[in-house]
Every structure is written in structure tokens, then in C-alpha cells.
Design a protein around this motif. Sequence first.
Motif, PDB file in Angstrom:
ATOM      1  N   TYR A   1       0.823  -1.209   0.000  1.00 44.86           N
ATOM      2  CA  TYR A   1       0.000   0.000   0.000  1.00 44.86           C
ATOM      3  C   TYR A   1       0.860   1.265   0.000  1.00 44.86           C
ATOM      4  CZ  TYR A   1      -3.634  -3.303   1.203  1.00 44.86           C
ATOM      5  OH  TYR A   1      -4.483  -4.368   1.205  1.00 44.86           O
ATOM      6  N   GLY A   2       2.181   1.104   0.049  1.00 41.49           N
ATOM      7  CA  GLY A   2       3.085   2.246   0.085  1.00 41.49           C
ATOM      8  C   GLY A   2       3.788   2.438  -1.237  1.00 41.49           C
ATOM      9  N   ALA A   3       4.874   3.156  -1.158  1.00 37.00           N
ATOM     10  CA  ALA A   3       5.661   3.426  -2.355  1.00 37.00           C
ATOM     11  C   ALA A   3       6.679   2.310  -2.532  1.00 37.00           C
ATOM     12  CB  ALA A   3       6.363   4.767  -2.228  1.00 37.00           C
ATOM     13  N   GLY A   4       6.483   1.512  -3.534  1.00 34.36           N
ATOM     14  CA  GLY A   4       7.394   0.413  -3.826  1.00 34.36           C
ATOM     15  C   GLY A   4       7.216  -0.044  -5.247  1.00 34.36           C
ATOM     16  N   ASP A   5       8.173  -0.805  -5.733  1.00 34.09           N
ATOM     17  CA  ASP A   5       8.097  -1.300  -7.102  1.00 34.09           C
ATOM     18  C   ASP A   5       7.199  -2.522  -7.232  1.00 34.09           C
ATOM     19  OD1 ASP A   5       9.835   0.688  -7.796  1.00 34.09           O
ATOM     20  OD2 ASP A   5      11.608  -0.587  -7.700  1.00 34.09           O
ATOM     21  N   TRP A   6       6.898  -3.182  -6.136  1.00 33.06           N
ATOM     22  CA  TRP A   6       6.115  -4.406  -6.185  1.00 33.06           C
ATOM     23  C   TRP A   6       4.700  -4.160  -5.685  1.00 33.06           C
ATOM     24  CZ3 TRP A   6       4.562  -5.830  -1.277  1.00 33.06           C
ATOM     25  CH2 TRP A   6       5.296  -5.318  -0.225  1.00 33.06           C
ATOM     26  N   ALA A   7       3.773  -4.988  -6.164  1.00 31.37           N
ATOM     27  CA  ALA A   7       2.378  -4.898  -5.738  1.00 31.37           C
ATOM     28  C   ALA A   7       2.042  -5.973  -4.714  1.00 31.37           C
ATOM     29  CB  ALA A   7       1.452  -5.021  -6.939  1.00 31.37           C
ATOM     30  N   TYR A   8       2.676  -7.150  -4.846  1.00 30.68           N
ATOM     31  CA  TYR A   8       2.432  -8.262  -3.931  1.00 30.68           C
ATOM     32  C   TYR A   8       3.762  -8.882  -3.528  1.00 30.68           C
ATOM     33  CZ  TYR A   8      -2.252  -7.786  -5.821  1.00 30.68           C
ATOM     34  OH  TYR A   8      -3.462  -7.282  -6.219  1.00 30.68           O
ATOM     35  N   LEU A   9       3.767  -9.540  -2.374  1.00 26.27           N
ATOM     36  CA  LEU A   9       5.007 -10.056  -1.818  1.00 26.27           C
ATOM     37  C   LEU A   9       4.760 -11.385  -1.109  1.00 26.27           C
ATOM     38  CD1 LEU A   9       8.012  -9.549  -0.832  1.00 26.27           C
ATOM     39  CD2 LEU A   9       6.971  -8.481   1.168  1.00 26.27           C
ATOM     40  N   ILE A  10       5.697 -12.313  -1.289  1.00 26.54           N
ATOM     41  CA  ILE A  10       5.779 -13.514  -0.455  1.00 26.54           C
ATOM     42  C   ILE A  10       7.096 -13.411   0.295  1.00 26.54           C
ATOM     43  CG2 ILE A  10       6.025 -16.021  -0.403  1.00 26.54           C
ATOM     44  CD1 ILE A  10       4.337 -16.154  -2.922  1.00 26.54           C
ATOM     45  N   ASP A  11       7.032 -13.350   1.611  1.00 23.54           N
ATOM     46  CA  ASP A  11       8.211 -13.238   2.464  1.00 23.54           C
ATOM     47  C   ASP A  11       8.093 -14.323   3.528  1.00 23.54           C
ATOM     48  OD1 ASP A  11      10.540 -12.339   3.568  1.00 23.54           O
ATOM     49  OD2 ASP A  11       9.678 -10.554   4.502  1.00 23.54           O
ATOM     50  N   LYS A  12       8.756 -15.455   3.305  1.00 20.46           N
ATOM     51  CA  LYS A  12       8.578 -16.627   4.167  1.00 20.46           C
ATOM     52  C   LYS A  12       9.913 -17.228   4.567  1.00 20.46           C
ATOM     53  CE  LYS A  12       4.065 -16.926   3.849  1.00 20.46           C
ATOM     54  NZ  LYS A  12       3.158 -16.869   4.950  1.00 20.46           N
ATOM     55  N   ASN A  13       9.912 -17.897   5.687  1.00 19.61           N
ATOM     56  CA  ASN A  13      11.028 -18.735   6.121  1.00 19.61           C
ATOM     57  C   ASN A  13      10.590 -20.179   5.968  1.00 19.61           C
ATOM     58  OD1 ASN A  13      12.807 -16.690   6.854  1.00 19.61           O
ATOM     59  ND2 ASN A  13      11.868 -16.472   8.861  1.00 19.61           N
ATOM     60  N   LEU A  14      11.333 -20.958   5.215  1.00 15.17           N
ATOM     61  CA  LEU A  14      11.066 -22.374   5.029  1.00 15.17           C
ATOM     62  C   LEU A  14      12.063 -23.166   5.869  1.00 15.17           C
ATOM     63  CD1 LEU A  14      10.778 -22.365   1.135  1.00 15.17           C
ATOM     64  CD2 LEU A  14       8.926 -22.183   2.776  1.00 15.17           C
ATOM     65  N   VAL A  15      11.673 -24.348   6.298  1.00 10.23           N
ATOM     66  CA  VAL A  15      12.571 -25.240   7.025  1.00 10.23           C
ATOM     67  C   VAL A  15      12.694 -26.523   6.219  1.00 10.23           C
ATOM     68  CG1 VAL A  15      12.938 -26.517   9.154  1.00 10.23           C
ATOM     69  CG2 VAL A  15      11.924 -24.259   9.252  1.00 10.23           C
ATOM     70  N   CYS A  16      13.925 -26.892   5.912  1.00 11.70           N
ATOM     71  CA  CYS A  16      14.171 -28.106   5.142  1.00 11.70           C
ATOM     72  C   CYS A  16      13.815 -29.315   5.998  1.00 11.70           C
ATOM     73  CB  CYS A  16      15.643 -28.163   4.722  1.00 11.70           C
ATOM     74  SG  CYS A  16      16.054 -29.661   3.820  1.00 11.70           S
ATOM     75  N   PRO A  17      12.985 -30.225   5.481  1.00 10.10           N
ATOM     76  CA  PRO A  17      12.634 -31.408   6.270  1.00 10.10           C
ATOM     77  C   PRO A  17      13.772 -32.415   6.394  1.00 10.10           C
ATOM     78  CG  PRO A  17      11.579 -31.493   4.128  1.00 10.10           C
ATOM     79  CD  PRO A  17      12.254 -30.161   4.219  1.00 10.10           C
ATOM     80  N   GLY A  18      14.798 -32.291   5.561  1.00 12.30           N
ATOM     81  CA  GLY A  18      15.907 -33.234   5.609  1.00 12.30           C
ATOM     82  C   GLY A  18      16.970 -32.884   6.639  1.00 12.30           C
ATOM     83  N   CYS A  19      17.307 -31.587   6.730  1.00 11.76           N
ATOM     84  CA  CYS A  19      18.395 -31.183   7.625  1.00 11.76           C
ATOM     85  C   CYS A  19      18.002 -30.049   8.568  1.00 11.76           C
ATOM     86  CB  CYS A  19      19.621 -30.776   6.806  1.00 11.76           C
ATOM     87  SG  CYS A  19      19.347 -29.291   5.794  1.00 11.76           S
TER      88      CYS A  19
ATOM     89  N   GLN B   1      17.516 -26.948   8.046  1.00  9.25           N
ATOM     90  CA  GLN B   1      18.125 -25.654   7.766  1.00  9.25           C
ATOM     91  C   GLN B   1      17.030 -24.648   7.436  1.00  9.25           C
ATOM     92  OE1 GLN B   1      21.638 -25.163   5.249  1.00  9.25           O
ATOM     93  NE2 GLN B   1      20.448 -23.761   3.978  1.00  9.25           N
ATOM     94  N   SER B   2      17.199 -23.434   7.938  1.00 13.70           N
ATOM     95  CA  SER B   2      16.260 -22.359   7.649  1.00 13.70           C
ATOM     96  C   SER B   2      16.598 -21.742   6.297  1.00 13.70           C
ATOM     97  CB  SER B   2      16.321 -21.298   8.736  1.00 13.70           C
ATOM     98  OG  SER B   2      15.431 -20.248   8.444  1.00 13.70           O
ATOM     99  N   ILE B   3      15.583 -21.583   5.455  1.00 10.08           N
ATOM    100  CA  ILE B   3      15.731 -20.993   4.129  1.00 10.08           C
ATOM    101  C   ILE B   3      14.817 -19.778   4.074  1.00 10.08           C
ATOM    102  CG2 ILE B   3      15.428 -21.359   1.660  1.00 10.08           C
ATOM    103  CD1 ILE B   3      15.859 -24.365   2.212  1.00 10.08           C
ATOM    104  N   THR B   4      15.404 -18.608   3.844  1.00  8.44           N
ATOM    105  CA  THR B   4      14.650 -17.365   3.803  1.00  8.44           C
ATOM    106  C   THR B   4      14.344 -17.013   2.351  1.00  8.44           C
ATOM    107  OG1 THR B   4      15.806 -16.623   5.779  1.00  8.44           O
ATOM    108  CG2 THR B   4      14.650 -14.956   4.523  1.00  8.44           C
ATOM    109  N   MET B   5      13.048 -16.787   2.068  1.00  9.17           N
ATOM    110  CA  MET B   5      12.607 -16.537   0.707  1.00  9.17           C
ATOM    111  C   MET B   5      11.821 -15.228   0.650  1.00  9.17           C
ATOM    112  SD  MET B   5      10.159 -18.869  -1.744  1.00  9.17           S
ATOM    113  CE  MET B   5       8.970 -19.089  -0.462  1.00  9.17           C
ATOM    114  N   ARG B   6      12.123 -14.437  -0.352  1.00  7.12           N
ATOM    115  CA  ARG B   6      11.372 -13.202  -0.609  1.00  7.12           C
ATOM    116  C   ARG B   6      11.165 -13.101  -2.124  1.00  7.12           C
ATOM    117  NH1 ARG B   6      10.574  -7.939   1.725  1.00  7.12           N
ATOM    118  NH2 ARG B   6      10.384  -6.368   0.080  1.00  7.12           N
TER     119      ARG B   6
END
Length: 103
Positions: free
Chosen positions: A50-68, A70-75
Motif C-alpha cells: 500500500y506504500g511506495a514500492g516497485d512491487w504490488a504483492y510479496l511472499i516473504d517466508k522462512n522455510l525449514v528443510c525437512p531433511g536437515c 536448515q532455515s531458508i529465507t525466501m522473498r
Amino acid sequence: MGLFSKIKKLFLFNDTGTSKDLIDIHVRCNKCGEQIDSYFRKNYDLQSNYGAGDWAYLIDKNLVCPGCYQSITMRVEFDKRLNSINSELAGGEFIIDEDSSQN
């Protein structure tokens, strides 16, 4: 349409049309190499800008690998037509194949 059909449609138990309402993102863990498949609902999981930015929608999530574990940060940033315009991933890499439209 009966009451039970409306309830099924509300909770997306029917398979018709639900794949177009999802964004699927595939990631490979840098530590163990396991593939992580993530699915995000367009009408619920996306953050609106709703502010001033180049994007209209965003996915900002932390995933956890089920194997090890490890935290994976995704934007991932999207324009108004839900085309990916910018993506960042720490701890893994995006998996891009012919069937996926995600970059």
C-alpha cells in the motif's frame, strides 16, 4: 448448489480451478540438496503493498528443510499481474523447470 457443495467450495476440497489460485515455488536446500515444494494461495498468502514500492504483492517466508532442518529465507516480489519481478533466497536455490513459471 447444496449446502455441502458450498462448504466444499469454501474450503477448496474440489480440485477444479484450485490450481490457478495457487503459486507454486520449488526450492532446493543448499545443505542437503532436498527439494522443497511450497504452495501459496493468491487470495490469502500474498502481502499487498500500500506504500511506495516497485512491487504490488510479496511472499516473504522462512522455510525449514525437512531433511536437515536448515532455515531458508525466501522473498519474492510480484507486479500487479502476479509476474515475479524480484526474488531473493538465502540457504537454497530456486528450481526452475519447464512446468514452473517461477523465476
